[in-house]
Enzyme design. Structure first.
Site, PDB file in Angstrom:
ATOM      1  N   THR A 103      55.164   5.188  32.826  1.00  0.00           N
ATOM      2  CA  THR A 103      56.489   5.775  32.594  1.00  0.00           C
ATOM      3  C   THR A 103      56.410   7.174  31.975  1.00  0.00           C
ATOM      4  O   THR A 103      55.415   7.509  31.319  1.00  0.00           O
ATOM      5  CB  THR A 103      57.283   4.840  31.639  1.00  0.00           C
ATOM      6  OG1 THR A 103      58.473   5.488  31.214  1.00  0.00           O
ATOM      7  CG2 THR A 103      56.474   4.492  30.392  1.00  0.00           C
ATOM      8  N   ASP A 104      57.476   7.931  32.152  1.00  0.00           N
ATOM      9  CA  ASP A 104      57.572   9.251  31.504  1.00  0.00           C
ATOM     10  C   ASP A 104      57.687   9.127  29.985  1.00  0.00           C
ATOM     11  O   ASP A 104      57.454  10.092  29.255  1.00  0.00           O
ATOM     12  CB  ASP A 104      58.772  10.041  32.050  1.00  0.00           C
ATOM     13  CG  ASP A 104      60.112   9.332  31.929  1.00  0.00           C
ATOM     14  OD1 ASP A 104      60.152   8.185  31.436  1.00  0.00           O
ATOM     15  OD2 ASP A 104      61.131   9.923  32.345  1.00  0.00           O
ATOM     16  N   GLU A 105      58.068   7.928  29.516  1.00  0.00           N
ATOM     17  CA  GLU A 105      58.335   7.784  28.077  1.00  0.00           C
ATOM     18  C   GLU A 105      57.085   7.926  27.226  1.00  0.00           C
ATOM     19  O   GLU A 105      57.183   8.075  26.012  1.00  0.00           O
ATOM     20  CB  GLU A 105      59.000   6.441  27.806  1.00  0.00           C
ATOM     21  CG  GLU A 105      60.298   6.312  28.543  1.00  0.00           C
ATOM     22  CD  GLU A 105      61.192   5.232  27.986  1.00  0.00           C
ATOM     23  OE1 GLU A 105      60.950   4.762  26.875  1.00  0.00           O
ATOM     24  OE2 GLU A 105      62.133   4.870  28.695  1.00  0.00           O
ATOM     25  N   TYR A 140      58.079  -0.048  23.014  1.00  0.00           N
ATOM     26  CA  TYR A 140      57.844  -0.098  24.471  1.00  0.00           C
ATOM     27  C   TYR A 140      56.959   1.051  24.919  1.00  0.00           C
ATOM     28  O   TYR A 140      55.900   0.855  25.527  1.00  0.00           O
ATOM     29  CB  TYR A 140      59.185  -0.066  25.234  1.00  0.00           C
ATOM     30  CG  TYR A 140      59.009   0.287  26.704  1.00  0.00           C
ATOM     31  CD1 TYR A 140      58.321  -0.558  27.567  1.00  0.00           C
ATOM     32  CD2 TYR A 140      59.499   1.499  27.223  1.00  0.00           C
ATOM     33  CE1 TYR A 140      58.124  -0.225  28.904  1.00  0.00           C
ATOM     34  CE2 TYR A 140      59.310   1.834  28.552  1.00  0.00           C
ATOM     35  CZ  TYR A 140      58.628   0.970  29.396  1.00  0.00           C
ATOM     36  OH  TYR A 140      58.424   1.309  30.710  1.00  0.00           O
ATOM     37  N   LYS A 189      53.065   1.174  26.485  1.00  0.00           N
ATOM     38  CA  LYS A 189      52.749   1.735  27.811  1.00  0.00           C
ATOM     39  C   LYS A 189      51.712   2.853  27.653  1.00  0.00           C
ATOM     40  O   LYS A 189      50.787   2.976  28.464  1.00  0.00           O
ATOM     41  CB  LYS A 189      54.012   2.275  28.505  1.00  0.00           C
ATOM     42  CG  LYS A 189      54.986   1.232  28.984  1.00  0.00           C
ATOM     43  CD  LYS A 189      54.425   0.262  30.014  1.00  0.00           C
ATOM     44  CE  LYS A 189      54.167   0.897  31.368  1.00  0.00           C
ATOM     45  NZ  LYS A 189      53.754  -0.110  32.386  1.00  0.00           N
TER      46      LYS A 189
END
Ligand code: NAD
Ligand code: TDX
Length: 335
Positions: free
Chosen positions: A120-122, A147, A151
């Site tokens: 993810t970009d997060e 989260y 990741k």
């Protein structure tokens, strides 16, 4: 090729399986999924006779060893994926996202198979609202939530297994997806099903937070290009260049498309540590692998949202039974 798709009964994974059966029939597919609250075997019903389904946990080393030994490529979608849940209870995120990815990596290393890891970009943290920069493959990691930090941890494990053990693997970091089969805890389906239930959409805080919304089919097409032509050891950013659309604008668009006044929504308590803005530079994927998203700019998003709204309207049975419980959990937090 034989593909082992982890998390294939979830939102993006099930769309990937549908997409692959339709557009890449040369691949055979085994799905492994624990069927958590976010996984639904019925998501795979339309293709059930074309795939093999195994209910199981990616943290189960014996099971993963067997399944990985029988495949060519692992396409790893399985994760705990919702930020708000990670703020309520972080442990399942550590277990599935970190221990689960480690378990897969060890099986991939032992059997010398290939892995594509979906991320993810997060992992990059967030940008200020007026920051003109975008995330690239070189942006340092700076995750904010349980989260995104798990990741980030899983991405680091994959990079370490590539460098230390020479496994064949690629990573992709994608922005926010929308489309059919997305769990109604997430922003867009929550608002669509709110309106279909005569509940006003809920906007966290002022709603100025920006996400680079991408249609799930555009994400999955990119994953296929990486499987076809991606270079082992490389990371690819996936984003639709939709990074001028804030949450308030998305809710207004949904209201308008569903025949409600533009301001038929309410502001609710903001998410703690809420990331402000994500923006992606996907030029490497476009340049090197020839990727071109179909649902770009506001017109593309309107088109994608129209289809998504139509899907939730036509599939009330899929979400209706869970709606009260999802809203009750949010209500406890004033959201
Ligand atoms: P999702 O929550 O809809 O689906 C996750 C799936 O994984 C479910 O079917 C669930 O049952 C399964 N699962 C969870 N724990 C498991 C375990 N221990 N063993 C086996 N299966 C397990 O998630 P999603 O939105 O489809 O996201 C898929 C992947 O894409 C995730 O890795 C996520 O981090 C990543 N991602 C999501 C988005 C997005 O906008 N949704 C954007 C970028 C990246
Ligand atoms: O009711 C809501 N109201 C609201 O304003 C909800 C559920 C969310 N929001 C806001 C929070 C975010 O700014 O909308 C934005 C999107 O929220 P989510 O759908 O929860 O997505 P986000 O937290 O941005 O993370 C998503 O994209 C990256 C996915 O859930 C992750 O799995 C992915 O990695």
């Amino acid at each position: 090729m034989k593909l082992l798709v982890t998390g294939g009964a979830g939102f993006i994974g099930s769309n990937f399986v549908h997409y692959t059966v339709k557009n890449r029939p040369e691949h055979s597919i085994t799905v492994v999924d624990k069927l958590t609250y976010a996984g639904n075997k019925s998501n795979l019903e339309p293709v059930a006779d074309k795939i093999e389904f195994v209910q199981g946990d990616i943290c189960d080393a014996e099971l993963m060893d067997k399944l990985v030994s029988e495949t060519d490529i692992v396409v790893h979608f399985a994760a705990e994926s919702h930020n708000d849940n990670s703020l309520r209870e972080p442990w399942p995120f550590v277990e599935t996202n970190i221990v689960g990815t480690y378990t897969i990596l060890e099986a991939v290393r032992k059997h010398q198979k290939r892995l594509h890891h979906i991320s993810t970009d997060e992992v990059f943290g967030d940008l200020e609202i007026d920051d003109p920069n975008r995330f690239t493959e070189e942006t340092p990691y700076n995750p904010s939530s349980p989260y995104s930090s798990t990741k980030a941890g899983s991405d680091h494990l994959v990079s370490a297994w590539i460098r230390s053990f020479g496994i064949q693997a690629t990573i992709s970091n994608c922005s926010n997806n929308y489309g059919p089969y997305q769990h109604i805890e997430k922003f867009i389906p929550r608002q669509i099903t709110n309106i279909l239930s005569d509940i006003k959409p809920k906007l966290y805080g002022e709603g100025l937070n920006v996400r680079d919304w991408i249609h799930v089919d555009d994400h999955n097409e990119a994953v296929h290009l990486i499987l076809d032509k991606g270079v082992s050891g490389e990371t690819y950013i996936i984003g639709a260049d939709n990074d001028h659309t804030n949450n308030k604008m998305v809710i207004e668009m949904i209201c308008e498309l569903m025949g409600k006044p533009k301001d038929w929504y309410e502001h609710v308590t903001d998410r703690p540590g809420h990331d402000m803005r994500y923006a992606m530079d996907s030029s490497k994927l476009r340049r090197e692998l020839g990727w071109q998203p179909r649902y770009t700019d506001n017109n593309g998003m309107r088109e994608g949202l129209k289809q998504t709204i139509a899907w939730y309207e036509a599939n009330r049975d899929w979400w209706q039974t869970e709606k009260d419980a999802v809203e009750a959990a949010y209500a406890k937090q004033g959201q």
